[in-house]
Design an enzyme around this catalytic site. Structure first.
Site, PDB file in Angstrom:
ATOM      1  N   CYS A  12     -60.155  15.178  21.489  1.00 25.63           N
ATOM      2  CA  CYS A  12     -59.034  15.581  20.641  1.00 25.63           C
ATOM      3  C   CYS A  12     -59.438  16.840  19.878  1.00 25.63           C
ATOM      4  CB  CYS A  12     -58.680  14.465  19.667  1.00 25.63           C
ATOM      5  SG  CYS A  12     -60.029  14.082  18.509  1.00 25.63           S
ATOM      6  N   HIS A  41     -68.796   9.954  17.847  1.00 26.82           N
ATOM      7  CA  HIS A  41     -69.400   8.738  18.386  1.00 26.82           C
ATOM      8  C   HIS A  41     -69.400   8.760  19.913  1.00 26.82           C
ATOM      9  CE1 HIS A  41     -68.844   6.194  14.488  1.00 26.82           C
ATOM     10  NE2 HIS A  41     -69.965   6.873  14.506  1.00 26.82           N
ATOM     11  N   HIS A  74     -66.249  12.173  10.867  1.00 25.14           N
ATOM     12  CA  HIS A  74     -65.711  10.985  10.212  1.00 25.14           C
ATOM     13  C   HIS A  74     -65.523  11.167   8.712  1.00 25.14           C
ATOM     14  CE1 HIS A  74     -68.327   9.989  13.667  1.00 25.14           C
ATOM     15  NE2 HIS A  74     -67.254   9.342  14.048  1.00 25.14           N
ATOM     16  N   CYS A  96     -62.793  15.790  10.348  1.00 26.60           N
ATOM     17  CA  CYS A  96     -61.507  16.047  10.997  1.00 26.60           C
ATOM     18  C   CYS A  96     -60.450  16.329   9.927  1.00 26.60           C
ATOM     19  CB  CYS A  96     -61.090  14.844  11.833  1.00 26.60           C
ATOM     20  SG  CYS A  96     -59.416  14.996  12.516  1.00 26.60           S
ATOM     21  N   GLU A 126     -65.928   6.438   8.781  1.00 23.10           N
ATOM     22  CA  GLU A 126     -64.691   6.993   8.226  1.00 23.10           C
ATOM     23  C   GLU A 126     -64.218   6.175   7.033  1.00 23.10           C
ATOM     24  OE1 GLU A 126     -59.977   7.507   9.207  1.00 23.10           O
ATOM     25  OE2 GLU A 126     -61.339   7.572  10.922  1.00 23.10           O
ATOM     26  N   THR A 168     -57.827   6.387  10.589  1.00 25.42           N
ATOM     27  CA  THR A 168     -57.047   7.172  11.556  1.00 25.42           C
ATOM     28  C   THR A 168     -57.143   6.672  12.985  1.00 25.42           C
ATOM     29  OG1 THR A 168     -58.874   8.725  11.921  1.00 25.42           O
ATOM     30  CG2 THR A 168     -57.297   9.269  10.162  1.00 25.42           C
ATOM     31  N   ASN A 228     -61.950   4.429  18.350  1.00 22.90           N
ATOM     32  CA  ASN A 228     -60.738   4.647  19.139  1.00 22.90           C
ATOM     33  C   ASN A 228     -60.920   4.205  20.582  1.00 22.90           C
ATOM     34  OD1 ASN A 228     -60.847   7.272  21.032  1.00 22.90           O
ATOM     35  ND2 ASN A 228     -62.133   7.635  19.251  1.00 22.90           N
ATOM     36  N   SER A 270     -63.636  10.922  21.815  1.00 26.42           N
ATOM     37  CA  SER A 270     -64.942  11.565  21.667  1.00 26.42           C
ATOM     38  C   SER A 270     -65.711  11.631  22.982  1.00 26.42           C
ATOM     39  CB  SER A 270     -65.777  10.836  20.606  1.00 26.42           C
ATOM     40  OG  SER A 270     -65.785   9.444  20.835  1.00 26.42           O
TER      41      SER A 270
END
Length: 315
Positions: A12, A41, A74, A96, A126, A168, A228, A270
């Site tokens: 991303c 990660h 994070h 981010c 995070e 997030t 994620n 990631s």
């Protein structure tokens, strides 16, 4: 055997930016470059950066004086920022921007003395960083809830001055249930107009829904430490499709594919595309005859890096 590739998948904008910050710092200043926590990660990415002179640490007390330190994608707490400033460390912040947006929301609630509830996974960096944006000196408090049972047990001081934010990288379904539970328990609770789950997390989860509807098995390329990536595997499983999280082709097992004709492949935010290609190459060796790229939501978001690192190559 037929492969269907999720779209979008993989890196991303926030991950691209974080990796570029480390790469540019290595180019401009030379190694060693210290990075607080894994910048993203993913084992492949971290090992590559480490081989070129990045040194990954968990706390600033592991960082010597007069060096460059990068904060991971994070985010970090205000206490970490203050420690870096006190020591005079040169910092590049790879947080981010979408995480920073949540940090700003929490800081605003703190300034207003408004209590805040964070929906997230305890111990995730995070979450640690976001919790650390709240200053209780203004009279409020911040709470972490992971599931609906936490919501049911939660006792706040002032339910009429209350707001929520979310990590997030949560499952969209889980976050929606949690927000509904919070609104039922605390009808006056405020929050963002939409939850704080980032565009890339949403898009990759939507793509996995499509993938799971068309395939008999789903592979998620990503590291076990990636929130994620884990959510993508869980989402496919919740739809009723067997799913595996793999760091790369080396983790594949032939027996997974016995009797399977359609395999879905995606990657966490990631995970680099080279790992997806390695997985496809291994599956071709095992009998894949066709690879189809599914259509999906186009992503054209980019985040800028610090000005000091925007160097133009002399080549």
């Amino acid at each position: 055997m037929h492969i269907k590739l999720a779209n979008p998948r993989g890196f991303c904008a926030g991950v691209d930016r974080a990796i570029e910050i480390v790469n540019r710092a290595l180019e401009v200043f030379g190694p060693p470059i210290y990075v607080r926590h894994e910048v993203v990660h993913n084992k492949f990415v971290v090992d590559d950066l480490r081989s070129r002179g990045a040194i990954f640490v968990e706390e600033l007390d592991q960082v010597p004086d007069n060096v460059i330190v990068i904060f991971s994608a994070h985010g970090v707490s205000q206490a970490v920022r203050q420690e870096a400033a006190r020591r005079g460390l040169k910092v590049f912040d790879a947080t981010c921007p979408l995480v920073t947006k949540v940090h700003m929301e929490v800081a605003r609630y703190s300034r207003e003395g408004r209590e805040c509830i964070l929906i997230g996974h305890q111990g995730h960096p995070e979450v640690v960083g976001t919790m650390g944006q709240y200053d209780t000196a203004n009279g409020g408090a911040i709470y972490l809830v992971e599931d609906e049972e936490d919501v049911a047990r939660l006792q706040v001081r002032n339910p009429v001055s209350l707001a929520f934010v979310t990590q997030t990288t949560l499952s969209m379904d889980d976050a929606a249930r949690m927000i509904d539970a919070l609104r039922a328990r605390f009808p006056g609770i405020g929050g963002p107009r939409r939850d704080d789950i980032c565009y890339a997390t949403q898009n990759r989860q939507d793509a996995v829904r499509q993938l799971a509807g068309e395939c008999q098995l789903v592979l998620v390329v990503g590291s076990s430490s990636s929130s994620n990536s884990n959510r993508l595997r869980e989402l496919a499983e919740s739809i009723g499709v067997p799913a595996y999280l793999v760091d790369g082709a080396q983790d594949l097992r032939r027996e997974w594919f016995d009797g399977i004709r359609r395999v879905g492949v995606t990657a966490g935010a990631s995970a680099p595309e080279v790992l997806v290609r390695d997985v496809i190459d291994r599956l071709r060796q095992w009998g894949v005859v066709n690879v189809e790229e599914l259509t999906g939501r186009e992503e054209n978001i980019t985040f800028s890096i610090p000005k000091e690192l925007r160097v133009v190559s002399s080549d």
